[in-house]
Motif scaffolding. Sequence first.
Motif, PDB file in Angstrom:
ATOM      1  N   HIS A   1       0.828  -1.212   0.000  1.00 17.67           N
ATOM      2  CA  HIS A   1       0.000   0.000   0.000  1.00 17.67           C
ATOM      3  C   HIS A   1       0.861   1.259   0.000  1.00 17.67           C
ATOM      4  O   HIS A   1       2.088   1.190   0.070  1.00 17.67           O
ATOM      5  CB  HIS A   1      -0.946  -0.010   1.204  1.00 17.67           C
ATOM      6  CG  HIS A   1      -2.093  -0.948   1.015  1.00 17.67           C
ATOM      7  ND1 HIS A   1      -3.091  -0.724   0.102  1.00 17.67           N
ATOM      8  CD2 HIS A   1      -2.395  -2.124   1.613  1.00 17.67           C
ATOM      9  CE1 HIS A   1      -3.964  -1.721   0.139  1.00 17.67           C
ATOM     10  NE2 HIS A   1      -3.552  -2.595   1.048  1.00 17.67           N
ATOM     11  N   ILE A   2       0.187   2.388  -0.059  1.00 18.23           N
ATOM     12  CA  ILE A   2       0.841   3.703  -0.095  1.00 18.23           C
ATOM     13  C   ILE A   2       0.552   4.440   1.208  1.00 18.23           C
ATOM     14  O   ILE A   2      -0.587   4.468   1.672  1.00 18.23           O
ATOM     15  CB  ILE A   2       0.313   4.560  -1.279  1.00 18.23           C
ATOM     16  CG1 ILE A   2       0.394   3.807  -2.599  1.00 18.23           C
ATOM     17  CG2 ILE A   2       1.033   5.905  -1.335  1.00 18.23           C
ATOM     18  CD1 ILE A   2       1.782   3.515  -3.087  1.00 18.23           C
ATOM     19  N   GLU A   3       1.598   5.035   1.785  1.00 17.26           N
ATOM     20  CA  GLU A   3       1.458   5.866   2.978  1.00 17.26           C
ATOM     21  C   GLU A   3       1.874   7.290   2.655  1.00 17.26           C
ATOM     22  O   GLU A   3       2.680   7.519   1.750  1.00 17.26           O
ATOM     23  CB  GLU A   3       2.351   5.351   4.117  1.00 17.26           C
ATOM     24  CG  GLU A   3       1.955   4.015   4.663  1.00 17.26           C
ATOM     25  CD  GLU A   3       2.887   3.517   5.758  1.00 17.26           C
ATOM     26  OE1 GLU A   3       2.449   2.661   6.528  1.00 17.26           O
ATOM     27  OE2 GLU A   3       4.040   3.972   5.841  1.00 17.26           O
ATOM     28  N   LEU A   4       1.353   8.229   3.423  1.00 18.80           N
ATOM     29  CA  LEU A   4       1.735   9.634   3.337  1.00 18.80           C
ATOM     30  C   LEU A   4       2.637   9.926   4.532  1.00 18.80           C
ATOM     31  O   LEU A   4       2.222   9.765   5.684  1.00 18.80           O
ATOM     32  CB  LEU A   4       0.495  10.528   3.360  1.00 18.80           C
ATOM     33  CG  LEU A   4       0.723  12.020   3.196  1.00 18.80           C
ATOM     34  CD1 LEU A   4       1.290  12.345   1.807  1.00 18.80           C
ATOM     35  CD2 LEU A   4      -0.580  12.782   3.425  1.00 18.80           C
ATOM     36  N   VAL A   5       3.885  10.329   4.250  1.00 11.43           N
ATOM     37  CA  VAL A   5       4.890  10.526   5.289  1.00 11.43           C
ATOM     38  C   VAL A   5       5.231  12.007   5.407  1.00 11.43           C
ATOM     39  O   VAL A   5       5.385  12.698   4.389  1.00 11.43           O
ATOM     40  CB  VAL A   5       6.175   9.721   4.953  1.00 11.43           C
ATOM     41  CG1 VAL A   5       7.273   9.976   5.968  1.00 11.43           C
ATOM     42  CG2 VAL A   5       5.859   8.237   4.843  1.00 11.43           C
ATOM     43  N   ASP A   6       5.345  12.493   6.636  1.00 12.74           N
ATOM     44  CA  ASP A   6       5.832  13.851   6.897  1.00 12.74           C
ATOM     45  C   ASP A   6       7.356  13.803   6.773  1.00 12.74           C
ATOM     46  O   ASP A   6       8.025  13.135   7.561  1.00 12.74           O
ATOM     47  CB  ASP A   6       5.415  14.283   8.303  1.00 12.74           C
ATOM     48  CG  ASP A   6       5.859  15.689   8.643  1.00 12.74           C
ATOM     49  OD1 ASP A   6       7.050  16.016   8.474  1.00 12.74           O
ATOM     50  OD2 ASP A   6       5.002  16.466   9.101  1.00 12.74           O
ATOM     51  N   VAL A   7       7.906  14.495   5.792  1.00 16.64           N
ATOM     52  CA  VAL A   7       9.349  14.417   5.527  1.00 16.64           C
ATOM     53  C   VAL A   7      10.158  14.975   6.696  1.00 16.64           C
ATOM     54  O   VAL A   7      11.191  14.426   7.064  1.00 16.64           O
ATOM     55  CB  VAL A   7       9.700  15.147   4.206  1.00 16.64           C
ATOM     56  CG1 VAL A   7      11.209  15.246   4.020  1.00 16.64           C
ATOM     57  CG2 VAL A   7       9.065  14.426   3.020  1.00 16.64           C
ATOM     58  N   ALA A   8       9.706  16.046   7.320  1.00 16.04           N
ATOM     59  CA  ALA A   8      10.470  16.685   8.397  1.00 16.04           C
ATOM     60  C   ALA A   8      10.621  15.786   9.618  1.00 16.04           C
ATOM     61  O   ALA A   8      11.663  15.791  10.277  1.00 16.04           O
ATOM     62  CB  ALA A   8       9.815  18.001   8.794  1.00 16.04           C
ATOM     63  N   THR A   9       9.596  14.991   9.927  1.00 16.61           N
ATOM     64  CA  THR A   9       9.634  14.169  11.139  1.00 16.61           C
ATOM     65  C   THR A   9       9.801  12.681  10.873  1.00 16.61           C
ATOM     66  O   THR A   9      10.140  11.928  11.786  1.00 16.61           O
ATOM     67  CB  THR A   9       8.341  14.358  11.956  1.00 16.61           C
ATOM     68  OG1 THR A   9       7.236  13.869  11.176  1.00 16.61           O
ATOM     69  CG2 THR A   9       8.131  15.817  12.330  1.00 16.61           C
TER      70      THR A   9
END
Length: 181
Positions: A112-120
């Motif tokens: 599946h696909i996840e949405l990741v916060d790049v900064a954290t």
Amino acid sequence: LPVPHLFRIERAPGDAALAVRELALDTTLLANPWSLDRARFISDGREIAFLHNQRGHQVVRLAAIDLATGAVRTIAEQSYPTFVDWTNKVWMHWLDGSGELLWMTERSGWNHIELVDVATGTVRRSVTAGAWNVRRVEHVDERARTIEIALMGRDATQDPYHLHFARVEVDTGELTMLTSG
């Protein structure tokens, strides 16, 4: 083995000569690399990110190096005791305008696909979920915040290896099937 190095080139005030010094990197997160690739600057040029594929293919990590301090951190990671399918199931797409990353993962037991916060490096949400697999991403529309995917195994009445196409809302996970068979 490929190993990243970070050098600082400076000119002392009032001195015409340049001084070059290497900043030490903690390479613990980058141990035993098979490859280091897909490098790009992030955080307005304050960091460089790249994909670290560990020899043996049991860890694939998106790492970032702080260019001021040399600190290394993980943005996203796939790790399994057996094998990460790095040839087919390592996919990512940077959403630079929002500081996010779309990252393909088998963490749930399904692809599946996840949405990741790049900064954290934290997962904001699962974009796709369920007892079926994302086979590949066909298109990302950053303005509409949608992705078009090829998926398998979602329709229990059909062969699980048949491909179907769908559009997914990145922010809600709402799935719109584009094909029925």
